[in-house]
Design an enzyme around this catalytic site. Structure first.
Site, PDB file in Angstrom:
ATOM      1  NE  ARG A   1      19.647  14.142  -8.473  1.00 40.09           N
ATOM      2  CZ  ARG A   1      18.331  14.344  -8.623  1.00 40.09           C
ATOM      3  NH1 ARG A   1      17.518  14.075  -7.600  1.00 40.09           N
ATOM      4  NH2 ARG A   1      17.835  14.819  -9.747  1.00 40.09           N
TER       5      ARG A   1
ATOM      6  CG  ASP B   1      13.312  15.248 -12.998  1.00 44.24           C
ATOM      7  OD1 ASP B   1      12.191  14.717 -12.805  1.00 44.24           O
ATOM      8  OD2 ASP B   1      14.038  15.625 -12.058  1.00 44.24           O
TER       9      ASP B   1
END
EC number: 2.3.3.9
Length: 551
Positions: free
Chosen positions: A174, A458
């Protein structure tokens, strides 16, 4: 014969590296790689800037009352049932459990040693983009693709399990989103796109080796807000494959549907990626963040405590149902959401309850038709696999008829903020404060994936934390006790929670700086589009420029 690709020596002119490249990374960050980065920057940066400007214009329209909706100009794409995505790629047929995490060496080894289908190696929300993290991450992925991975950390040895016949999870990378830049790499005096940099370095060095290992150059694409942003990626993919001599369609990209504008353009996003499409994913926390952000000027769209905004909330359930219907109609994967729980080792009852919630959540997803889900911790893998193995007998559900007839999803279904039993509590405000400040503090210490209250947090959850409080203060929302959430009230709670956080904090902590960033956002004094762009300069280590010609 002429070539569309200039010579390496010409391409690296104007490239400057403003961070150190250690000896163990020089075989990756060489002239050829940086020439490729520069070529992509020069060819596509102007379009990236246009698309970012388009985001600003679209937000102005939303602020004026033009709410997100399905695009009339692309109705022909949605209504054409004849087109589909490509045949499923090697290593991406059965994806029932995917583990995610940053690209530090220990994480990469543990992820690839897990009993999962794929590993999403993250340069985005779970990684602080400090130059050291990025360089080491690329080295780790280079070694991972080549199955040459080991580490000694605090006296403990970590090795990649290469037992004969064992399935090594398919690696998916990613890169960062379109809004993020990489200030340590300049081309012609301009910072390059963080996403292009992450993609280019990995792709150029490891695409062909990934194919040799039986999978391919696979990616997860985050935070897109328009199908033309997917088209930009598609054009980059085509150019990149031509550049190194790969067949077009070798690259595969799964897209996170984690913004409100994107949920209305899912058909179009798959269509724009064409032969590179590998499905759509439910990015829960960023989706909630985008909901608040996009509709922030409208008091009719206030959400309750974040703990109440589950995938069972009507507007979230509609989002998943539409994603499953859209992806399966186009013969690509419907990728379920994250299970962020981590083991509670000192409390068996709480741990059992947490795992029961994971089971319930994953059962809902697989029943709705999802082909996979994410986990943040290896301990959740058996829990998730038990659910998916019982309810998904084949490698996926793409070609299976839905368990329930699909009822068309409307704009109202996707935007209605109704949540049964919704309430805002002081406990919820305090939780947002603790999560927001704690996450930013860790990020400033170059840690992007943080366990807080037995959840792996996150950047997405930090975004929800600050924007929720901003929304409540800005619109004068009330708690379940009838107390108006004012700036003064939040300031009191901020001070109290900050005092608790700093009381036993370790030396060298960054809580003071984190508070300075978080407080103005929570108090409604300012609104930043992304917390990561707000605090990025604090983790840059801009040094003396190294010209590309000297690499």
């Amino acid at each position: 014969m002429s070539t569309p690709f200039p010579k390496t020596a010409d391409k690296v002119k104007g490239v400057q590296i403003l961070g150190p490249i250690p000896d163990e990374a020089k075989h990756i960050f060489n002239q050829e790689t940086l020439a490729f980065v520069a070529t992509l920057h020069r060819g596509f940066e102007a379009r990236r800037q246009e698309l970012l400007n388009n985001r600003k214009e679209q937000q102005k329209l939303r602020d004026q009352g033009f709410l997100p909706d399905f695009l009339p100009e692309t109705e022909y794409i949605r209504n054409d049932s004849t087109w589909t995505g490509p045949a499923l790629a090697p290593g991406l047929i059965d994806r029932r459990c995917e583990i995610t995490g940053p690209t530090d060496r220990k994480m990469v080894i543990n992820a690839l040693n897990s009993n999962v289908a794929t590993y999403m190696a993250d340069f985005e929300d779970s990684l602080t983009p400090a130059w050291k993290n990025l360089v080491e991450g690329q080295v780790n992925l280079y070694d991972a693709v080549r199955r040459n991975l080991s580490a000694t950390i605090n006296g403990k040895q970590y090795n990649l399990n290469l037992e004969k016949g064992r399935h090594i999870p398919t690696l998916i990378v990613r890169p960062r989103g379109w809004h993020l830049t990489e200030k340590h790499v300049l081309v012609d005096g301009t910072p390059v796109s963080g996403g292009i940099f992450d993609f280019a370095v990995y792709f150029y060095n490891s695409a062909k080796e990934a194919i040799a290992q039986g999978f391919g150059p696979y990616f997860y694409l985050p935070k897109m807000e328009h199908h033309l942003e997917a088209k930009l990626w598609n054009d980059i993919f085509n150019y990149s494959q031509d550049y190194i001599g790969l067949k077009r369609g070798t690259i595969r990209a799964s897209v996170l549907i984690e913004t409100i504008p994107a949920v209305f353009q899912m058909d179009e996003i798959i269509y724009q990626l064409r032969e590179h499409s590998a499905g759509l994913n439910c990015g829960r926390w960023d989706y909630i963040f985008s909901y608040i952000k996009c509709l922030r000027n409208h008091p009719d769209f206030i959400l309750p405590d974040r703990s109440q905004v589950t995938m069972a909330a009507p507007f979230m359930s509609s989002y998943v149902k539409l994603l499953v219907h859209t992806t399966h109609k186009r013969k690509v994967h419907a990728l379920g959401g994250m299970a962020a729980q981590i083991p509670i080792k000192d409390d068996e009852a709480r741990n059992r309850a947490a795992l029961e919630n994971v089971t319930k959540d994953k059962l809902r997803e697989v029943t709705l038709g999802c082909d996979s889900c994410w986990v943040a911790h290896p301990a959740l893998v058996p829990v998730v696999l038990k659910v998916f193995n019982e309810h998904m007998k084949g490698p996926n559900q793409i070609s299976l008829p839905p368990k329930e007839p699909f009822k068309p999803i409307t704009q109202r279904d996707l935007l209605s903020p109704f949540v049964p039993g919704a309430k805002i509590t002081e406990q919820g405000i305090r939780a947002n404060i603790v999560i927001g400040i704690s996450y930013i503090e860790a990020w400033l210490r170059n840690v992007g994936c943080v366990p807080i209250n037995y959840l792996m947090e996150d950047a997405a959850t930090a975004e929800v934390s600050r924007t929720q409080i901003w929304q409540w203060v800005t619109h004068g929302a009330k708690t379940d006790t009838g107390k108006v959430i004012t700036k003064e009230y939040v300031k009191q709670l901020l001070d109290e929670e900050y005092a608790k956080l700093t009381k036993n904090a370790k030396p060298g902590n960054k809580f003071k700086r984190a508070f300075e960033y978080f407080a103005p956002e929570a108090l409604g004094e300012k609104y930043s589009d992304f917390v990561t762009t707000l605090i990025y300069d604090d983790v840059t280590t801009i040094g003396r420029a190294l010209p590309g010609e000297r690499l």
